[in-house]
Design a protein around this motif. Structure first.
Motif, short mmCIF file in Angstrom:
data_model
loop_
_atom_site.label_atom_id
_atom_site.label_comp_id
_atom_site.label_asym_id
_atom_site.label_seq_id
_atom_site.Cartn_x
_atom_site.Cartn_y
_atom_site.Cartn_z
N ARG A 156 1.19 -1.05 -0.12
CA ARG A 156 -0.02 -0.19 0.23
C ARG A 156 0.83 1.12 -0.12
O ARG A 156 0.84 2.28 -0.60
N HIS A 157 2.13 0.60 0.93
CA HIS A 157 3.09 2.03 0.84
C HIS A 157 3.74 3.23 -0.34
O HIS A 157 2.89 3.93 -1.12
N LEU A 158 4.04 2.17 -0.98
CA LEU A 158 4.50 2.50 -2.71
C LEU A 158 3.11 2.60 -3.82
O LEU A 158 4.23 3.45 -4.64
N ALA A 159 2.21 1.56 -3.51
CA ALA A 159 0.89 2.43 -4.33
C ALA A 159 1.43 2.94 -4.75
O ALA A 159 0.74 3.94 -5.18
N ASN A 160 0.77 4.28 -3.14
CA ASN A 160 0.42 5.14 -2.14
C ASN A 160 1.05 6.45 -3.38
O ASN A 160 0.72 7.41 -3.70
N ALA A 161 2.66 6.25 -2.68
CA ALA A 161 3.54 7.39 -3.68
C ALA A 161 4.12 6.88 -4.70
O ALA A 161 4.11 7.71 -5.19
N GLU A 191 -5.66 12.65 -2.62
CA GLU A 191 -5.98 13.09 -1.11
C GLU A 191 -5.70 12.06 -0.41
O GLU A 191 -5.64 12.07 0.89
N GLU A 192 -6.57 10.50 -0.80
CA GLU A 192 -6.56 9.47 -0.31
C GLU A 192 -4.92 9.49 -0.07
O GLU A 192 -4.59 8.62 0.86
N GLN A 193 -4.41 9.36 -1.39
CA GLN A 193 -2.42 9.02 -0.88
C GLN A 193 -2.44 9.80 0.16
O GLN A 193 -1.08 9.13 0.95
N LEU A 194 -2.15 11.37 0.28
CA LEU A 194 -1.69 11.73 1.04
C LEU A 194 -2.01 11.64 2.02
O LEU A 194 -0.51 11.71 3.01
N VAL A 195 -3.37 11.24 2.73
CA VAL A 195 -3.40 10.94 4.04
C VAL A 195 -2.96 9.31 4.40
O VAL A 195 -2.25 9.77 5.63
N ALA A 196 -2.82 8.62 3.65
CA ALA A 196 -2.48 7.54 3.90
C ALA A 196 -0.80 7.15 4.48
O ALA A 196 -0.61 6.69 5.11
N LEU A 197 -0.30 8.59 3.38
CA LEU A 197 1.19 8.86 3.58
C LEU A 197 1.53 9.12 4.78
O LEU A 197 2.95 9.65 5.03
N GLY A 198 0.83 10.35 5.59
CA GLY A 198 1.32 11.16 6.79
C GLY A 198 1.09 12.87 6.11
O GLY A 198 2.28 12.88 6.90
N ARG A 199 0.47 12.97 5.11
CA ARG A 199 -0.20 14.38 4.92
C ARG A 199 -0.56 14.53 4.86
O ARG A 199 -1.30 14.37 4.27
N GLU A 200 -0.82 15.85 5.60
CA GLU A 200 -2.44 16.37 5.73
C GLU A 200 -2.18 17.36 4.09
O GLU A 200 -1.50 18.34 3.63
N PRO A 201 -3.63 16.68 2.83
CA PRO A 201 -3.36 18.01 2.11
C PRO A 201 -3.55 19.52 2.26
O PRO A 201 -2.93 20.29 1.56
N ALA A 202 -4.08 19.65 4.06
CA ALA A 202 -4.55 21.76 4.12
C ALA A 202 -2.79 21.91 4.18
O ALA A 202 -3.02 23.05 3.38
N ASP A 203 -1.60 21.37 4.47
CA ASP A 203 -1.24 21.32 4.53
C ASP A 203 -0.37 22.46 2.75
O ASP A 203 0.29 23.26 2.92
N LEU A 204 -0.61 21.60 2.45
CA LEU A 204 -0.32 21.54 0.81
C LEU A 204 -1.40 22.71 0.10
O LEU A 204 -0.79 23.32 -1.13
N ARG A 205 -1.93 23.13 0.57
CA ARG A 205 -2.97 24.45 -0.12
C ARG A 205 -2.96 25.48 0.92
O ARG A 205 -3.18 26.36 0.05
#
Ligand code: 4AD
Ligand code: MG
Length: 453
Positions: free
Chosen positions: A132-137, A262-276
């Protein structure tokens, strides 16, 4: 009528509850009591619990289900039930189970993912790419590449693909892979920049996304020997305009990825709000300002080769990882460091006439380091020749000025002010996805110790 082929995502969205569906994927987890088989099914869109019971499933299907194992590929049909106890809230009661490809003793388990196991995981990269980790990345990377192209396309840039086999060495130094090209010395490209410069005379705004190679022995979390280099070049643009283009591109990509991954970012530990929050403009420091700012800060600069604690940064030193991290402390957006001493940078940068050049490095927030290097290009052939000679002396490398004759021609025939930049795709993906190491931003990482698998 056979049941519809559906994705796990659509099952988890609730739109098939009570319906009979056809699914295919790989077994993520597997357990059986002999009378009932619990298998978690994985496809590119998610994971889903399935149960195969004798009686509900026909006999032949139940026999196949008993032969299941981790990472075996399967096709099944069954009925979707809402079940609060199931992860994701849904479960499929299997009626037909077909083993497509068996999998004996899959060598990677979830528990393998600790530091000691890194080398094993890298040896088994071809299999670990299913995690899952690499698929998300990898999905994040795909969305990032798409966003780059969208931005360039909307801003009048033409995509081009210069050769990566070259006889010049753009960034200089010894960090170049040299090889024999039918009896002639050639290199793997460190940067497409010089070729992009030739292209702006016909197209004015160009970009390319191609591999660049660096024979750097650096074993850090941000160096690869092969990386995907996103480079752009613009006619009639100076260093200031170049920085504006870069910040617009990067803020667009951050925002776009926050929306599309969004879904991948959350799973990887990055808040999409940080990027906005990555909106233009970005802060600008000159190199001088950056050094005096850092000299006022108290932070750990690590140890030198002899194991001694490093003192405060001196003017003339490059920014190391601890310096880059200290510089962006408290920042939510990348910052630029511009106008570096000419001696520290490549030969082609436009001179500001005071010992500095008209360039800028973009440093990502949260310690992810330099993500872009860019500059206005010199139009002065004699200055560039002088820089090349000095650089070769500094690096102790041989210099063949004839290899740059075609490049100097660009200044001899209708030269114009122009500028450009190079962005490290994997460094940007690492920052966006909050990835611990750059290797997870690329499917098959190339480092000094690894070219397998
Ligand atoms: O700063 P660099 O060396 O600049 C150039 O190559 C210019 N010719 C680019 C241009 O103006 N067209 O490299 C540009 C970027 C860096 O900021 C970094 O993001 C990435 O490329 N990069 C690497 N990424 C991963 N591993 C490495 N070893 C990298 N070296 C550079
Ligand atoms: Mg650089």
């Amino acid at each position: 009528m056979s049941p519809p082929l559906v994705s796990i995502r659509s099952v988890l969205s609730g739109q098939h509850t009570g319906q009979k569906v056809h699914l295919r994927g790989w077994i993520h987890r597997y357990r059986t009591s002999g009378k009932i088989v619990f298998a978690t099914l994985r496809d590119a869109t998610g994971t889903l619990q399935t149960t195969t019971k004798k009686g509900v499933a026909d006999d032949a299907s139940f026999e196949e289900a008993l032969k299941g194992s981790i990472e075996a590929s399967v096709e099944l049909t069954g009925t979707v039930k809402a079940d609060e106890r199931a992860p994701g809230g849904f479960e499929v009661g299997v009626e037909q189970f077909h083993l497509v490809g068996s999998s004996h003793d899959f060598p990677i388990y979830e528990s393998t993912v600790d530091a000691d196991a890194q080398e094993t995981l890298l040896d088994k990269r071809h299999l670990f790419l299913r995690s899952r980790h690499l698929a998300n990345a990898m999905i994040l990377r795909a969305k990032t590449l798409k966003a780059f192209r969208e931005w360039f396309d909307e801003h009048g840039f033409f995509e081009t693909t210069p050769s990566v086999i070259t006889t010049n060495n753009c960034e200089g130094g010894s960090e170049v892979f040299e090889f024999d090209y039918f009896g002639q010395k050639a290199f793997l490209s460190q940067s497409s920049q010089l070729y992009l410069e030739a292209l702006v005379f016909g197209l004015e705004r160009v970009y390319c996304l191609l591999p660049s190679f660096r024979a750097e022995k650096s074993r850090t979390r941000k160096h690869l020997t092969e990386f995907q280099h996103l480079e752009a070049e613009e006619a009639w643009v100076d260093n200031k305009g170049n920085m504006e283009i870069q910040e617009q591109l990067v803020s667009y990509v951050a925002r776009r990825v926050a929306d599309t991954a969004e879904e991948q970012l959350v799973a990887l530990g990055r808040e999409p709000a940080d990027l906005r929050k990555v909106t233009t403009p970005f802060k600008r420091h000159t190199y001088d300002e950056a050094i005096s700012l850092l000299r006022k800060k108290d932070y750990d600069r690590g140890r030198d080769a002899k194991g001694r604690r490093r003192g405060a940064i001196e003017w003339g030193e490059d920014l190391g990882a601890p310096d880059e991290a200290a510089l962006v402390e408290g920042e939510e957006k990348p910052v630029f460091v511009m106008n570096w001493p000419a001696d520290m940078k490549a030969f082609y940068m436009h001179s500001n006439g005071d010992g500095t050049v008209a360039n800028a490095d973009m440093i990502a927030p949260f310690g992810f380091g330099e993500i872009i290097g860019g500059s206005q290009r010199s139009t002065d052939v004699e200055w560039m020749k002088g820089r090349l000679v000095e650089q070769a002396k500094r690096d102790g490398t041989a210099l063949d000025l004839n290899a740059y004759e075609w490049y100097f021609d660009l200044r001899r025939y209708g030269s114009v002010p122009h500028a450009g930049f190079g962005l490290g795709t994997e460094r940007v993906v690492r920052w966006l996805g909050n990835l611990d190491h750059i290797r997870d931003a690329t499917p098959f990482p190339r480092t000094p110790s690894r070219a397998y698998p």
